[in-house]
Design an enzyme around this catalytic site. Structure first.
Site, PDB file in Angstrom:
ATOM      1  CB  SER A  84      -0.890   0.028   1.244  1.00 35.17           C
ATOM      2  OG  SER A  84      -1.612  -1.159   1.359  1.00 35.17           O
TER       3      SER A  84
HETATM    4  N1  SAH Z   1       0.120  -5.387   4.333  1.00 34.44           N
HETATM    5  C1  SAH Z   1       0.778  -5.673   3.104  1.00 34.44           C
HETATM    6  C2  SAH Z   1      -0.109  -5.389   1.911  1.00 34.44           C
HETATM    7  C3  SAH Z   1      -0.259  -6.622   1.128  1.00 34.44           C
HETATM    8  S1  SAH Z   1      -1.463  -6.626  -0.139  1.00 34.44           S
HETATM    9  C4  SAH Z   1       2.141  -4.999   2.986  1.00 34.44           C
HETATM   10  O1  SAH Z   1       2.527  -4.209   3.853  1.00 34.44           O
HETATM   11  O2  SAH Z   1       2.842  -5.307   2.021  1.00 34.44           O
HETATM   12  C5  SAH Z   1      -2.654  -7.719   0.561  1.00 34.44           C
HETATM   13  C6  SAH Z   1      -2.212  -9.120   0.858  1.00 34.44           C
HETATM   14  O3  SAH Z   1      -3.355  -9.818   1.362  1.00 34.44           O
HETATM   15  C7  SAH Z   1      -1.722  -9.935  -0.339  1.00 34.44           C
HETATM   16  O4  SAH Z   1      -0.429 -10.404  -0.095  1.00 34.44           O
HETATM   17  C8  SAH Z   1      -2.734 -11.080  -0.445  1.00 34.44           C
HETATM   18  O5  SAH Z   1      -2.179 -12.319  -0.875  1.00 34.44           O
HETATM   19  C9  SAH Z   1      -3.234 -11.171   0.984  1.00 34.44           C
HETATM   20  N2  SAH Z   1      -4.532 -11.847   1.160  1.00 34.44           N
HETATM   21  C10 SAH Z   1      -5.652 -11.781   0.389  1.00 34.44           C
HETATM   22  N3  SAH Z   1      -6.621 -12.588   0.888  1.00 34.44           N
HETATM   23  C11 SAH Z   1      -6.109 -13.149   2.026  1.00 34.44           C
HETATM   24  C12 SAH Z   1      -6.611 -14.078   2.989  1.00 34.44           C
HETATM   25  N4  SAH Z   1      -7.829 -14.618   2.906  1.00 34.44           N
HETATM   26  N5  SAH Z   1      -5.797 -14.445   4.001  1.00 34.44           N
HETATM   27  C13 SAH Z   1      -4.532 -13.943   4.124  1.00 34.44           C
HETATM   28  N6  SAH Z   1      -3.995 -13.072   3.229  1.00 34.44           N
HETATM   29  C14 SAH Z   1      -4.772 -12.678   2.202  1.00 34.44           C
END
Ligand code: SAH
Length: 214
Positions: free
Chosen positions: A64
């Site tokens: 993000s």
């Molecule tokens: N907080 C992260 C942002 C990652 S983007 C950072 O600082 O980089 C969102 C993430 O959520 C992705 O890696 C995606 O694979 C994960 N995601 C989506 N659905 C999910 C679920 N049901 N359980 C765990 N992770 C999930």
């Protein structure tokens, strides 16, 4: 100049632009001016690590923008009850590191195995000892580390997952990008005795929260 010198200058600029954009919490500003964001992105994108953009982190996922990380973190902070936080969507681990400087313990869950492996290795190498990195489906939360003072979701669900609400402490809070009929809004919810209090904060754009592990 090596990347360390470049990043300390960039980090100062980053914190002052966050302030200009309305981030008021000093702890959030201080922490975000110490974590080197370039470490979390692919080498080819490191030159853009201090820009105000979301960036690709592989596997069709994104880190993000610094503003959104700061905004969501600020919404999670309450003077008391900063012990135990759960993050859904570890991604590259940047948000987890920000949280680990504010909360006593961070649990973070990722559903994509190679991304989970890559990031948990990075977090170990960076010596973050108060982060538990979990491979699993965030819809299930992590009961063994519950209850949580706060939960942050960094992928967008279309309903507030009941299981996650049940893992919050009384008066615990959750910050999440909720998808309502195709448009996402950032919400802060609070688990009170009288039920769930829900406050809409902003329009946002996150990757969808998907069920199951891969
Ligand atoms: N907080 C992260 C942002 C990652 S983007 C950072 O600082 O980089 C969102 C993430 O959520 C992705 O890696 C995606 O694979 C994960 N995601 C989506 N659905 C999910 C679920 N049901 N359980 C765990 N992770 C999930």
């Amino acid at each position: 100049m090596d990347i360390k010198d470049i990043s300390s200058e960039e980090l100062r600029k980053l914190a002052s632009s966050l302030k200009q954009q309305g981030i008021t919490n000093d702890s959030v500003l201080n922490i975000m001016s110490t974590i080197q964001r370039h470490i979390f992105v692919e080498p080819a994108l490191r030159g853009r690590a201090y820009d105000f953009d979301a960036l690709p982190i592989g596997f069709n996922q994104t880190i993000s923008s610094p503003y959104i990380v700061a905004k969501m973190t600020q919404l999670l902070i309450e003077t008391e009850s900063m012990e135990n936080v759960l993050e859904i969507g570890t991604g590259c681990g940047y948000q987890a590191c920000v949280l680990s400087n504010l909360f006593e313990h961070v649990t973070t869950i990722e559903r994509i195995k190679p991304l989970y492996e890559k990031t948990s290795n990075l977090l170990k190498a960076l010596n973050y000892k108060n982060i538990s990195s979990i491979y699993g489906d965030g819809f299930e939360g992590c009961k063994s580390n519950a209850p949580y003072d706060a939960i942050i979701m960094t992928a967008s669900p279309s309903v507030i997952p009941d299981e996650l609400v049940s893992q919050l402490k009384p008066n615990g809070r959750m910050v999440l990008p909720l998808n309502i009929n195709g448009s996402q809004k950032l919400y802060r919810i609070k688990n009170t005795k009288k039920g769930i209090l829900k406050k809409e904060v902003d329009d946002v754009l996150f990757v969808p929260m998907l069920e199951g592990i891969i």
